[in-house]
Enzyme design. Structure first.
Site, PDB file in Angstrom:
ATOM      1  N   ARG A 182       0.847  -1.178   0.076  1.00 14.75           N
ATOM      2  CA  ARG A 182       0.036  -0.019   0.052  1.00 14.75           C
ATOM      3  C   ARG A 182       0.931   1.463  -0.065  1.00 14.75           C
ATOM      4  O   ARG A 182       0.573   1.915  -0.823  1.00 14.75           O
ATOM      5  CB  ARG A 182      -0.870   0.132   1.240  1.00 14.75           C
ATOM      6  CG  ARG A 182      -1.807   0.988   1.306  1.00 14.75           C
ATOM      7  CD  ARG A 182      -2.803   0.927   2.422  1.00 14.75           C
ATOM      8  NE  ARG A 182      -3.869   1.596   2.641  1.00 14.75           N
ATOM      9  CZ  ARG A 182      -5.054   1.365   1.761  1.00 14.75           C
ATOM     10  NH1 ARG A 182      -5.202   0.051   1.167  1.00 14.75           N
ATOM     11  NH2 ARG A 182      -5.957   2.361   1.991  1.00 14.75           N
ATOM     12  N   ASP A 240     -19.832   5.317  -7.403  1.00 14.75           N
ATOM     13  CA  ASP A 240     -20.338   4.280  -6.199  1.00 14.75           C
ATOM     14  C   ASP A 240     -21.998   4.579  -6.049  1.00 14.75           C
ATOM     15  O   ASP A 240     -23.059   3.730  -5.828  1.00 14.75           O
ATOM     16  CB  ASP A 240     -19.527   4.599  -5.274  1.00 14.75           C
ATOM     17  CG  ASP A 240     -18.186   4.474  -5.379  1.00 14.75           C
ATOM     18  OD1 ASP A 240     -17.665   3.219  -5.582  1.00 14.75           O
ATOM     19  OD2 ASP A 240     -17.359   5.413  -5.106  1.00 14.75           O
ATOM     20  N   HIS A 245     -13.522   6.055  -1.489  1.00 10.22           N
ATOM     21  CA  HIS A 245     -13.677   5.398  -2.671  1.00 10.22           C
ATOM     22  C   HIS A 245     -13.176   4.069  -2.467  1.00 10.22           C
ATOM     23  O   HIS A 245     -11.923   3.992  -3.013  1.00 10.22           O
ATOM     24  CB  HIS A 245     -13.564   6.233  -4.035  1.00 10.22           C
ATOM     25  CG  HIS A 245     -13.566   5.182  -5.200  1.00 10.22           C
ATOM     26  ND1 HIS A 245     -14.844   4.690  -5.635  1.00 10.22           N
ATOM     27  CD2 HIS A 245     -12.441   4.669  -6.014  1.00 10.22           C
ATOM     28  CE1 HIS A 245     -14.479   3.480  -6.611  1.00 10.22           C
ATOM     29  NE2 HIS A 245     -13.061   3.666  -6.729  1.00 10.22           N
TER      30      HIS A 245
HETATM   31  N1  LIG Z   1     -12.917   6.622  -8.620  1.00 15.55           N
HETATM   32  C1  LIG Z   1     -13.443   5.908  -9.396  1.00 15.55           C
HETATM   33  O1  LIG Z   1     -14.659   5.585  -9.309  1.00 15.55           O
HETATM   34  C2  LIG Z   1     -12.529   4.998 -10.534  1.00 15.55           C
HETATM   35  C3  LIG Z   1     -13.259   4.188 -11.128  1.00 15.55           C
HETATM   36  C4  LIG Z   1     -12.679   3.396 -12.012  1.00 15.55           C
HETATM   37  C5  LIG Z   1     -11.353   3.498 -12.306  1.00 15.55           C
HETATM   38  N2  LIG Z   1     -10.524   4.371 -11.403  1.00 15.55           N
HETATM   39  C6  LIG Z   1      -9.222   4.537 -11.629  1.00 15.55           C
HETATM   40  O2  LIG Z   1      -8.868   5.457 -12.657  1.00 15.55           O
HETATM   41  C7  LIG Z   1      -7.530   5.165 -13.075  1.00 15.55           C
HETATM   42  C8  LIG Z   1      -7.545   4.908 -14.415  1.00 15.55           C
HETATM   43  O3  LIG Z   1      -8.040   3.862 -14.974  1.00 15.55           O
HETATM   44  P1  LIG Z   1      -7.977   3.391 -16.413  1.00 15.55           P
HETATM   45  O4  LIG Z   1      -8.687   2.290 -16.592  1.00 15.55           O
HETATM   46  O5  LIG Z   1      -8.278   4.461 -17.665  1.00 15.55           O
HETATM   47  O6  LIG Z   1      -6.443   3.034 -16.609  1.00 15.55           O
HETATM   48  P2  LIG Z   1      -5.492   2.739 -17.822  1.00 15.55           P
HETATM   49  O7  LIG Z   1      -4.326   2.190 -17.254  1.00 15.55           O
HETATM   50  O8  LIG Z   1      -6.344   2.108 -18.809  1.00 15.55           O
HETATM   51  O9  LIG Z   1      -5.132   4.184 -18.105  1.00 15.55           O
HETATM   52  C9  LIG Z   1      -4.175   4.948 -17.121  1.00 15.55           C
HETATM   53  C10 LIG Z   1      -3.470   6.019 -18.367  1.00 15.55           C
HETATM   54  O10 LIG Z   1      -2.761   6.876 -17.490  1.00 15.55           O
HETATM   55  C11 LIG Z   1      -1.604   7.364 -17.927  1.00 15.55           C
HETATM   56  N3  LIG Z   1      -0.534   7.593 -16.846  1.00 15.55           N
HETATM   57  C12 LIG Z   1       0.104   7.067 -16.143  1.00 15.55           C
HETATM   58  N4  LIG Z   1       0.760   8.044 -15.317  1.00 15.55           N
HETATM   59  C13 LIG Z   1       0.706   9.179 -15.913  1.00 15.55           C
HETATM   60  C14 LIG Z   1       1.051  10.741 -15.617  1.00 15.55           C
HETATM   61  N5  LIG Z   1       1.988  10.851 -14.778  1.00 15.55           N
HETATM   62  N6  LIG Z   1       0.494  11.539 -16.594  1.00 15.55           N
HETATM   63  C15 LIG Z   1      -0.409  11.369 -17.286  1.00 15.55           C
HETATM   64  N7  LIG Z   1      -0.999  10.195 -17.516  1.00 15.55           N
HETATM   65  C16 LIG Z   1      -0.500   8.910 -16.953  1.00 15.55           C
HETATM   66  C17 LIG Z   1      -1.104   5.911 -18.261  1.00 15.55           C
HETATM   67  O11 LIG Z   1      -0.128   6.053 -19.559  1.00 15.55           O
HETATM   68  C18 LIG Z   1      -2.347   5.349 -19.142  1.00 15.55           C
HETATM   69  O12 LIG Z   1      -2.579   5.614 -20.221  1.00 15.55           O
HETATM   70  C19 LIG Z   1      -6.976   4.002 -12.402  1.00 15.55           C
HETATM   71  O13 LIG Z   1      -6.250   4.371 -11.170  1.00 15.55           O
HETATM   72  C20 LIG Z   1      -8.341   3.311 -11.794  1.00 15.55           C
HETATM   73  O14 LIG Z   1      -8.076   2.545 -10.446  1.00 15.55           O
HETATM   74  C21 LIG Z   1     -11.184   5.074 -10.457  1.00 15.55           C
HETATM   75  O1  LIG Z   2      -9.809   0.618 -10.463  1.00 16.48           O
HETATM   76  C1  LIG Z   2     -10.330  -0.089  -9.291  1.00 16.48           C
HETATM   77  O2  LIG Z   2      -9.566  -0.664  -8.661  1.00 16.48           O
HETATM   78  C2  LIG Z   2     -11.742  -0.241  -9.387  1.00 16.48           C
HETATM   79  C3  LIG Z   2     -12.220   1.153  -9.541  1.00 16.48           C
HETATM   80  O3  LIG Z   2     -12.039   2.077  -8.719  1.00 16.48           O
HETATM   81  C4  LIG Z   2     -13.853   0.968  -9.292  1.00 16.48           C
HETATM   82  O4  LIG Z   2     -14.490   1.556  -8.524  1.00 16.48           O
HETATM   83  O5  LIG Z   2     -14.497   0.473 -10.646  1.00 16.48           O
END
Ligand SMILES: NC(=O)c1ccc[n+]([C@@H]2O[C@H](COP(=O)([O-])OP(=O)(O)OC[C@H]3O[C@@H](n4cnc5c(N)ncnc54)[C@H](O)[C@@H]3O)[C@@H](O)[C@H]2O)c1
Ligand SMILES: O=C(O)C[C@H](O)C(=O)O
Length: 329
Positions: free
Chosen positions: A99, A160, A188
């Site tokens: 973590r 959520d 989250h």
């Molecule tokens: N809050 C929510 O409800 C929620 C829900 C779904 C996903 N997420 C999170 O969203 C994030 C993105 O998910 P995804 O599926 O698009 O991931 P992904 O891996 O498909 O895309 C992430 C992108 O970020 C880019 N990246 C990495 N470091 C970077 C930086 N310093 N500056 C700019 N770009 C950078 C990577 O090159 C990649 O293209 C993850 O952390 C995921 O866990 C959050």
């Molecule tokens: O990317 C994840 O770990 C899950 C994401 O935050 C989600 O809630 O779908």
């Protein structure tokens, strides 16, 4: 349409959420059908070519509201003049990563982005952090942007909330538009608290309409809180279109106002309301008027809710202390 285009920065633009998000922003769904946008895409250097491919597709849509696209691997360029920033790119947890390692890796992303927002964004900048751990990443960015009002930094818990609406509608055999004021408290993460306590279904209290505490505790709450993991298990990739949709909902409501009688959920900087320590970014019931999210005040918190909120907030305090210990804030 005579308005000046609004600069919208999207980080992680070449990722899967980016791909689901950019076309909706460019079509006017983020800010409204009378607001032209200029997209500013931030990616890491190796992903710039993929971002250029997405930009080519955006061009090929001929969106009337899209006034231009800039692509950069430099946060100082990508946040220049930004009025809306969607911080999607983050470092995912990989095998063997603790973590603390995850928080440190993301600190390396969100600290310089916070600084770049501080130094280059427009005065009306509004930031939504999507990249996980979203609440604490938002805190890191906010702490490095001392000239930006703290309430301009938010974290996404709208997905959520949308998940909770869908689960409750299915349970009661109603549609989501019959439901109001169903909100998420806390982080989250799996400790989040989706609360029926103040929710209404066709004007009646939702907890009373359900009248099934066992379902609430053993089914509803865990299903909503672990939905992200269930999507990863089913798709082999984390939620993307639904996450992009929630980001659109979050910013649209922030800018245009929440509908009368509706509450949104958002991770916002706590002012100490409901015993949540001041300064941490926790999800609350919020409403927006005049472009500002405000925490809904004066709610009675029953004993069950108190325990759930406290548990999730304790996790946020732990995350804050961990990033403090790492010198990230
Ligand atoms: N809050 C929510 O409800 C929620 C829900 C779904 C996903 N997420 C999170 O969203 C994030 C993105 O998910 P995804 O599926 O698009 O991931 P992904 O891996 O498909 O895309 C992430 C992108 O970020 C880019 N990246 C990495 N470091 C970077 C930086 N310093 N500056 C700019 N770009 C950078 C990577 O090159 C990649 O293209 C993850 O952390 C995921 O866990 C959050
Ligand atoms: O990317 C994840 O770990 C899950 C994401 O935050 C989600 O809630 O779908």
């Amino acid at each position: 349409m005579t308005r000046t285009p609004v600069n919208v920065t999207v980080t992680g633009a070449a990722g899967q959420i980016g791909y689901a998000l950019l076309f909706r922003i460019a079509s006017g769904q983020l800010l409204g059908q009378d607001t032209p946008v200029r997209l500013k895409l931030l990616e890491i250097t190796p992903a710039l070519k993929a971002a250029e491919g997405t930009a080519m597709e955006l061009d090929d849509c001929a969106f009337p509201l899209l006034s231009g696209i800039d692509i950069s691997d430099d946060p100082n360029v990508a946040f220049d003049g930004a009025s809306v920033a969607l911080l999607v790119g983050a470092r995912p947890r990989t095998k063997g990563m603790e973590r603390g390692d995850l928080l440190e890796a993301n600190g390396g992303i969100f600290k310089p982005q916070g600084q770049a927002i501080n130094n280059h964004a427009a005065d009306d900048i509004r930031v939504l952090v999507v990249g996980n751990p979203a609440n604490t990443n938002a805190l890191i960015a906010q702490q490095h942007a001392p000239d930006v009002p703290a309430d301009r930094f938010t974290a996404m818990t709208r997905l959520d909330q949308n998940r909770a609406y869908s689960q409750l509608a299915a349970k009661l055999g109603v549609t989501v538009s019959d439901i109001r004021k169903l909100v998420i408290w806390g982080n989250h993460s799996a400790t989040q608290y989706p609360s029926l306590a103040h929710a209404e279904v066709n004007g009646k209290n939702a907890a009373e309409a359900v009248n099934d505490q066992a379902w609430l505790e053993n089914d509803f709450i865990p299903t909503v809180a672990k939905r992200g993991a269930a999507i990863i298990e089913a798709r082999g990739a984390s939620s993307a279109a639904s996450a992009a949709n929630a980001a659109i909902d979050h910013v649209y409501d922030w800018v245009n106002g929440t509908a009368e009688g509706q509450w949104a959920s958002a991770g916002v900087v706590s002012d100490g309301s409901y015993g949540v320590p001041e300064g941490i970014i926790s999800s609350f019931p919020v409403t927006s008027t005049g472009g500002e999210y405000e925490i809904v005040q004066g709610l009675d918190i029953d004993e069950f809710s108190r325990g759930r909120i406290d548990a999730s907030v304790a996790e946020l305090v732990e995350e804050r202390d961990a990033v403090k210990g790492l010198g990230l804030i």
